[in-house]
Motif scaffolding. Structure first.
Motif, mmCIF file in Angstrom:
data_model
loop_
_atom_site.group_PDB
_atom_site.id
_atom_site.type_symbol
_atom_site.label_atom_id
_atom_site.label_comp_id
_atom_site.label_asym_id
_atom_site.label_seq_id
_atom_site.Cartn_x
_atom_site.Cartn_y
_atom_site.Cartn_z
ATOM 1 N N LEU A 185 12.829 -2.535 35.870
ATOM 2 C CA LEU A 185 13.204 -3.502 36.905
ATOM 3 C C LEU A 185 14.671 -3.881 36.788
ATOM 4 O O LEU A 185 15.400 -3.936 37.788
ATOM 5 C CB LEU A 185 12.322 -4.744 36.807
ATOM 6 N N ALA A 186 15.133 -4.137 35.571
ATOM 7 C CA ALA A 186 16.525 -4.525 35.368
ATOM 8 C C ALA A 186 17.473 -3.434 35.853
ATOM 9 O O ALA A 186 18.483 -3.717 36.514
ATOM 10 C CB ALA A 186 16.773 -4.822 33.890
ATOM 11 N N ASP A 187 17.159 -2.180 35.545
ATOM 12 C CA ASP A 187 18.034 -1.079 35.950
ATOM 13 C C ASP A 187 18.112 -0.949 37.472
ATOM 14 O O ASP A 187 19.193 -0.736 38.038
ATOM 15 C CB ASP A 187 17.536 0.235 35.340
ATOM 16 N N VAL A 188 16.964 -1.070 38.152
ATOM 17 C CA VAL A 188 16.949 -0.948 39.610
ATOM 18 C C VAL A 188 17.699 -2.111 40.256
ATOM 19 O O VAL A 188 18.501 -1.913 41.184
ATOM 20 C CB VAL A 188 15.499 -0.874 40.129
ATOM 21 N N VAL A 189 17.467 -3.322 39.788
ATOM 22 C CA VAL A 189 18.146 -4.491 40.352
ATOM 23 C C VAL A 189 19.656 -4.376 40.168
ATOM 24 O O VAL A 189 20.439 -4.643 41.091
ATOM 25 C CB VAL A 189 17.603 -5.782 39.721
ATOM 26 N N ASN A 190 20.082 -3.971 38.984
ATOM 27 C CA ASN A 190 21.517 -3.850 38.746
ATOM 28 C C ASN A 190 22.144 -2.751 39.604
ATOM 29 O O ASN A 190 23.285 -2.882 40.065
ATOM 30 C CB ASN A 190 21.780 -3.594 37.263
ATOM 31 N N ALA A 191 21.398 -1.667 39.854
ATOM 32 C CA ALA A 191 21.901 -0.608 40.722
ATOM 33 C C ALA A 191 22.057 -1.109 42.155
ATOM 34 O O ALA A 191 23.042 -0.798 42.837
ATOM 35 C CB ALA A 191 20.969 0.594 40.681
ATOM 36 N N ALA A 192 21.093 -1.901 42.617
ATOM 37 C CA ALA A 192 21.171 -2.454 43.970
ATOM 38 C C ALA A 192 22.296 -3.472 44.087
ATOM 39 O O ALA A 192 23.041 -3.489 45.082
ATOM 40 C CB ALA A 192 19.842 -3.087 44.352
ATOM 41 N N ARG A 193 22.444 -4.319 43.095
ATOM 42 C CA ARG A 193 23.520 -5.323 43.122
ATOM 43 C C ARG A 193 24.889 -4.665 43.178
ATOM 44 O O ARG A 193 25.793 -5.163 43.851
ATOM 45 C CB ARG A 193 23.441 -6.212 41.877
ATOM 46 N N ALA A 194 25.036 -3.533 42.499
ATOM 47 C CA ALA A 194 26.334 -2.880 42.416
ATOM 48 C C ALA A 194 26.819 -2.352 43.760
ATOM 49 O O ALA A 194 28.033 -2.188 43.965
ATOM 50 C CB ALA A 194 26.276 -1.738 41.405
ATOM 51 N N VAL A 195 25.899 -2.093 44.688
ATOM 52 C CA VAL A 195 26.298 -1.534 45.992
ATOM 53 C C VAL A 195 26.068 -2.528 47.128
ATOM 54 O O VAL A 195 26.110 -2.159 48.302
ATOM 55 C CB VAL A 195 25.538 -0.215 46.277
ATOM 56 N N SER A 196 25.842 -3.792 46.792
ATOM 57 C CA SER A 196 25.558 -4.821 47.801
ATOM 58 C C SER A 196 26.751 -5.747 47.993
ATOM 59 O O SER A 196 27.442 -6.096 47.037
ATOM 60 C CB SER A 196 24.345 -5.657 47.384
ATOM 61 N N ARG A 197 26.939 -6.173 49.234
ATOM 62 C CA ARG A 197 27.997 -7.141 49.513
ATOM 63 C C ARG A 197 27.634 -8.534 49.015
ATOM 64 O O ARG A 197 28.484 -9.302 48.609
ATOM 65 C CB ARG A 197 28.276 -7.174 51.020
#
Length: 256
Positions: A185-197
């Motif tokens: 979960l942490a890895d997916v959330v951090n990946a999404a945060r990295a490409v989000s405005r």
């Protein structure tokens, strides 16, 4: 609702909402409760009756338990968050049951057009509105958490452009931040945060003061933290003094 489903064999969510004069989000919740009791079978866009044989004894999973927790708080935060989502936006919502509530709020009153990315098969299953384009990440399924994770998931997310990411957490403190016990979960959330405005967290009051193994984000890094009205005003003020942008669902927001 149960009588009609058993009488007709199957009914859509839209039909149930119209006949009972309630919102589709209310129908979703009632069907989820009936399904949890083993009285109906959920299908995409509605429900159908079970066959004549008595239903097998249902074994409650960890997901079922989390769905049942803090129903009212999750619904209030979800409705608050849904108002922030503009037409034609691209959003990511994580696999939490709080974000499931957000998905149900969007299903009940969908934008004219929305692209919704998620790593939750359960959330994708709940969405049938034609204006919501659903994209599910590839990857490995964690049955306990009902999420998709692994390298395929975060590699896929790293190539996207996302307007807003919505997340939750197992706990939150000012010192340890938003935390979870699950590395996928942490890895997916951090990946999404990295490409989000923007990144918005929805955290119910029962999770404040708790921390788990892994940090998802520091509270001050969020663009917004949405909480429910059960969080003490003193705690809200403490987070604001620490530089955390925080709003209480259902309450007028101060000018910041």
């Amino acid at each position: 609702m149960l009588d009609r489903i058993q009488r007709e064999g199957g009914v859509s969510i839209a039909e149930l909402a119209q006949s009972h004069d309630v919102s589709t989000i209310t129908v979703h919740r009632d069907l989820a409760a009936l399904s949890a009791e083993g009285l109906i079978e959920r299908v995409h866009g509605g429900a159908r009756a079970l066959n004549g044989s008595p239903p097998a004894e249902r074994i409650e999973t960890a997901w079922d338990g989390r769905v049942a927790q803090a129903h009212g708080a999750k619904a209030a935060m979800a409705e608050h968050a849904a108002r922030m989502i503009a037409d034609n936006a691209t959003i990511f919502i994580d696999s939490s049951t709080t974000c499931l509530a957000l998905a149900l709020a969007l299903e009940a009153d969908p934008p004219q057009m929305l692209t919704l990315v998620t790593n939750s098969p359960a959330i994708a299953f709940e969405l049938s509105a034609e204006s919501i384009h659903v994209i599910v990440t590839p990857g490995e399924v964690d049955q306990h958490m009902r999420l998709i994770g692994g390298p395929w998931a975060y590699e896929f997310l790293s190539g996207l452009n996302i307007d807003m990411t919505f997340i939750s957490a197992a706990g939150v403190t000012l010192a340890q931040g938003l935390t979870t016990s699950r590395r996928p979960l942490a890895d997916v959330v951090n990946a999404a945060r990295a490409v989000s405005r923007k990144c918005v967290a929805l955290i119910d009051s029962s999770k404040f003061g708790r921390s788990s193994l892994l940090m998802l984000a520091r509270p001050e890094e969020l663009d917004l933290l949405i909480v429910d009205s059960g969080l003490p005003a003193a705690t809200v003020d403490e987070y604001r003094r620490a530089g955390v942008p925080i709003e209480v669902a259902g309450e007028p927001q101060p000018d910041i």
